[in-house]
Scaffold this motif. Sequence first.
Motif, PDB file in Angstrom:
ATOM      1  N   GLN A 177       0.845  -1.195   0.000  1.00 32.58           N
ATOM      2  CA  GLN A 177       0.000   0.000   0.000  1.00 32.58           C
ATOM      3  C   GLN A 177       0.884   1.250   0.000  1.00 32.58           C
ATOM      4  N   ASP A 178       0.304   2.330  -0.460  1.00 34.80           N
ATOM      5  CA  ASP A 178       0.987   3.634  -0.511  1.00 34.80           C
ATOM      6  C   ASP A 178       2.173   3.623  -1.467  1.00 34.80           C
ATOM      7  N   THR A 219      -3.791   3.145  -7.288  1.00 34.50           N
ATOM      8  CA  THR A 219      -4.004   4.109  -8.374  1.00 34.50           C
ATOM      9  C   THR A 219      -3.871   3.430  -9.725  1.00 34.50           C
ATOM     10  N   ALA A 254      -8.997   3.614   2.875  1.00 37.87           N
ATOM     11  CA  ALA A 254      -9.007   3.599   1.407  1.00 37.87           C
ATOM     12  C   ALA A 254      -9.898   4.703   0.844  1.00 37.87           C
ATOM     13  N   LEU A 270      -7.997   7.422  -0.758  1.00 41.54           N
ATOM     14  CA  LEU A 270      -7.553   7.144  -2.128  1.00 41.54           C
ATOM     15  C   LEU A 270      -8.690   7.408  -3.102  1.00 41.54           C
ATOM     16  N   TYR A 271      -9.867   6.896  -2.799  1.00 44.08           N
ATOM     17  CA  TYR A 271     -10.995   7.066  -3.710  1.00 44.08           C
ATOM     18  C   TYR A 271     -11.319   8.553  -3.915  1.00 44.08           C
ATOM     19  N   ARG A 320      -9.203  11.027  -3.620  1.00 38.80           N
ATOM     20  CA  ARG A 320      -8.096  11.580  -4.409  1.00 38.80           C
ATOM     21  C   ARG A 320      -8.265  11.257  -5.896  1.00 38.80           C
TER      22      ARG A 320
END
Length: 148
Positions: free
Chosen positions: A89-90, A95, A123, A126-127, A129
């Motif tokens: 992750q990260d 992405t 998460a 992320l979504y 972003r």
Amino acid sequence: MEDVRLRPATLADDDFLYDLHRRTLGDVIEATWGPWNDDVQRQFHQAWFTPETIEIVLVDGQPAGMIQAGPADATTFYVSRIEIAPEVQDRGVGTALFRVLVERAKEAGSSAVELHVLELNRARELYERLGFAVVAVEHPKIRMRLTL
């Protein structure tokens, strides 16, 4: 960035996927519903484990996640599940996967990509972003949509 690829899941991925689910969402599940119950979680896993609808995420050739997604109807592409191992992750893996999913949605003629995320799952960041917006709060989940 690592090499990210997808391959179809097989029955042999059963244990990997159960372990992945526990490692990626165990803390969120416990914070949402209480202590992890292995019997309940095994039943949940067996109910959704349909290899023909799942793809394994490979990072540098090693299994590191899973996706389950496809057209929900004529206009919406639905991401049922996406889980990325904590150790990758990260690092841009999520992405990269969403780029693939958006392309698949466009190819399917969808005008939106939707998913649900548990309220406590990081998460969601992320979504957001990636351009997803909250369309409904369905406690303990949030429904999010990306208009294409």
